[in-house]
Design a protein around this motif. Structure first.
Motif, PDB file in Angstrom:
ATOM      1  N   GLY A  49       0.796  -1.215   0.000  1.00  0.00           N
ATOM      2  CA  GLY A  49       0.000   0.000   0.000  1.00  0.00           C
ATOM      3  C   GLY A  49       0.831   1.268   0.000  1.00  0.00           C
ATOM      4  O   GLY A  49       2.036   1.271  -0.251  1.00  0.00           O
ATOM      5  N   ALA A  50       0.146   2.382   0.308  1.00  0.00           N
ATOM      6  CA  ALA A  50       0.708   3.716   0.146  1.00  0.00           C
ATOM      7  C   ALA A  50       1.909   3.993   1.045  1.00  0.00           C
ATOM      8  O   ALA A  50       2.774   4.795   0.680  1.00  0.00           O
ATOM      9  N   MET A  51       1.990   3.364   2.216  1.00  0.00           N
ATOM     10  CA  MET A  51       3.154   3.611   3.072  1.00  0.00           C
ATOM     11  C   MET A  51       4.435   3.257   2.334  1.00  0.00           C
ATOM     12  O   MET A  51       5.389   4.036   2.294  1.00  0.00           O
ATOM     13  N   HIS A  52       4.455   2.068   1.767  1.00  0.00           N
ATOM     14  CA  HIS A  52       5.640   1.619   1.043  1.00  0.00           C
ATOM     15  C   HIS A  52       5.812   2.408  -0.249  1.00  0.00           C
ATOM     16  O   HIS A  52       6.939   2.741  -0.629  1.00  0.00           O
ATOM     17  N   SER A  53       4.707   2.717  -0.927  1.00  0.00           N
ATOM     18  CA  SER A  53       4.787   3.489  -2.167  1.00  0.00           C
ATOM     19  C   SER A  53       5.397   4.863  -1.921  1.00  0.00           C
ATOM     20  O   SER A  53       6.121   5.385  -2.773  1.00  0.00           O
ATOM     21  N   MET A  54       5.106   5.465  -0.781  1.00  0.00           N
ATOM     22  CA  MET A  54       5.704   6.756  -0.438  1.00  0.00           C
ATOM     23  C   MET A  54       7.170   6.613  -0.029  1.00  0.00           C
ATOM     24  O   MET A  54       7.989   7.485  -0.303  1.00  0.00           O
ATOM     25  N   PRO A  75       1.163   7.208  10.180  1.00  0.00           N
ATOM     26  CA  PRO A  75      -0.091   7.819  10.636  1.00  0.00           C
ATOM     27  C   PRO A  75      -0.780   8.658   9.560  1.00  0.00           C
ATOM     28  O   PRO A  75      -2.012   8.729   9.524  1.00  0.00           O
ATOM     29  N   TYR A  76      -0.014   9.260   8.675  1.00  0.00           N
ATOM     30  CA  TYR A  76      -0.599  10.064   7.599  1.00  0.00           C
ATOM     31  C   TYR A  76      -1.379   9.168   6.639  1.00  0.00           C
ATOM     32  O   TYR A  76      -2.493   9.500   6.226  1.00  0.00           O
ATOM     33  N   VAL A  77      -0.809   8.021   6.317  1.00  0.00           N
ATOM     34  CA  VAL A  77      -1.486   7.078   5.415  1.00  0.00           C
ATOM     35  C   VAL A  77      -2.687   6.448   6.117  1.00  0.00           C
ATOM     36  O   VAL A  77      -3.744   6.273   5.499  1.00  0.00           O
ATOM     37  N   LEU A  78      -2.548   6.128   7.392  1.00  0.00           N
ATOM     38  CA  LEU A  78      -3.702   5.584   8.129  1.00  0.00           C
ATOM     39  C   LEU A  78      -4.866   6.575   8.078  1.00  0.00           C
ATOM     40  O   LEU A  78      -6.018   6.166   7.830  1.00  0.00           O
ATOM     41  N   LYS A 160      -0.666  15.363  -1.640  1.00  0.00           N
ATOM     42  CA  LYS A 160      -1.200  15.805  -0.345  1.00  0.00           C
ATOM     43  C   LYS A 160      -0.563  15.024   0.804  1.00  0.00           C
ATOM     44  O   LYS A 160      -0.197  15.599   1.828  1.00  0.00           O
ATOM     45  N   LEU A 161      -0.443  13.703   0.656  1.00  0.00           N
ATOM     46  CA  LEU A 161       0.169  12.893   1.713  1.00  0.00           C
ATOM     47  C   LEU A 161       1.613  13.326   1.970  1.00  0.00           C
ATOM     48  O   LEU A 161       2.026  13.456   3.133  1.00  0.00           O
ATOM     49  N   TYR A 162       2.384  13.528   0.917  1.00  0.00           N
ATOM     50  CA  TYR A 162       3.764  13.992   1.112  1.00  0.00           C
ATOM     51  C   TYR A 162       3.784  15.349   1.804  1.00  0.00           C
ATOM     52  O   TYR A 162       4.549  15.556   2.751  1.00  0.00           O
ATOM     53  N   ARG A 163       2.961  16.277   1.351  1.00  0.00           N
ATOM     54  CA  ARG A 163       2.927  17.623   1.957  1.00  0.00           C
ATOM     55  C   ARG A 163       2.587  17.505   3.439  1.00  0.00           C
ATOM     56  O   ARG A 163       3.245  18.116   4.295  1.00  0.00           O
ATOM     57  N   ASP A 164       1.547  16.721   3.745  1.00  0.00           N
ATOM     58  CA  ASP A 164       1.160  16.553   5.148  1.00  0.00           C
ATOM     59  C   ASP A 164       2.276  15.931   5.974  1.00  0.00           C
ATOM     60  O   ASP A 164       2.552  16.363   7.097  1.00  0.00           O
ATOM     61  N   ALA A 165       2.934  14.901   5.419  1.00  0.00           N
ATOM     62  CA  ALA A 165       3.992  14.209   6.158  1.00  0.00           C
ATOM     63  C   ALA A 165       5.244  15.070   6.302  1.00  0.00           C
ATOM     64  O   ALA A 165       5.982  14.934   7.274  1.00  0.00           O
ATOM     65  N   ILE A 166       5.486  15.963   5.368  1.00  0.00           N
ATOM     66  CA  ILE A 166       6.635  16.867   5.485  1.00  0.00           C
ATOM     67  C   ILE A 166       6.348  17.968   6.487  1.00  0.00           C
ATOM     68  O   ILE A 166       7.201  18.337   7.296  1.00  0.00           O
ATOM     69  N   GLU A 167       5.115  18.472   6.463  1.00  0.00           N
ATOM     70  CA  GLU A 167       4.746  19.587   7.337  1.00  0.00           C
ATOM     71  C   GLU A 167       4.167  19.153   8.679  1.00  0.00           C
ATOM     72  O   GLU A 167       3.943  20.000   9.559  1.00  0.00           O
ATOM     73  N   GLY A 168       3.900  17.855   8.852  1.00  0.00           N
ATOM     74  CA  GLY A 168       3.416  17.350  10.141  1.00  0.00           C
ATOM     75  C   GLY A 168       1.930  17.563  10.384  1.00  0.00           C
ATOM     76  O   GLY A 168       1.516  17.693  11.524  1.00  0.00           O
TER      77      GLY A 168
END
Length: 170
Positions: A49-54, A75-78, A160-168
């Protein structure tokens, strides 16, 4: 069977990962974590899934450690996948006997575990910046792990997931 193996692996992580991190010489904790790791490898035959894809683009473009990157983005992917996994994670929380036996309780446990063992909260803390998103998001979408995500993904979802995970931002 994969779900049952995954549940038991998560329970072992809950019980033994903090001990293994705190006291690396504890052979019992390390043995339980080896078993949990093997259970995870068995369970992920159902798909990743997306965790590994990211994580794959972060590792190839910025040299991040794959397992650490998975832990940061988890947590972002969840949260992104909540509509598809809410009941499964509530059941996981019950099996693991978490205080709050809901999706939120499970995510709270993940966040607390990460804090307890020193996992950074953002991708920025491990060298991934916003400038990587235009290259990484299409790579993540094309990653074979994307097919195992419980929700369909788009380049926009990954951006969006990358942006969220970079910015917390959860």
């Amino acid at each position: 069977m994969g779900n049952g193996i995954a549940l038991e692996g998560m329970r072992l992580v809950k019980e033994w990962l903090p001990v293994a991190v705190k006291t690396g010489s504890n052979i019992d904790a390390r043995a339980y974590m080896l078993a949990a790791s093997s259970m995870g490898a068995t369970a992920f035959q159902k798909g990743l899934g997306a965790m590994h894809s990211m994580s794959h683009p972060c590792s190839s473009l910025r040299g991040t450690h794959h397992g650490l990157t998975n832990a940061v983005v988890m947590p972002y992917v969840l949260m992104h996948n909540r509509s598809a996994i809410e009941e499964k994670l509530a059941a996981s929380a019950r099996y693991m006997n978490l205080k709050n036996q809901s999706f939120t309780g499970f995510v709270d446990w993940v966040l607390q575990l990460r804090q307890d063992i020193g996992i950074p909260h953002t991708l920025k803390e491990i060298g991934v910046d916003l400038d990587m998103i235009p290259e990484a998001a299409p790579m993540a979408l094309e990653d074979p792990s994307t097919g195992g995500n419980p929700l369909p993904m788009t380049v926009g979802d990954y951006e969006k997931l990358y942006r969220d995970a970079i910015e917390g931002r959860l």
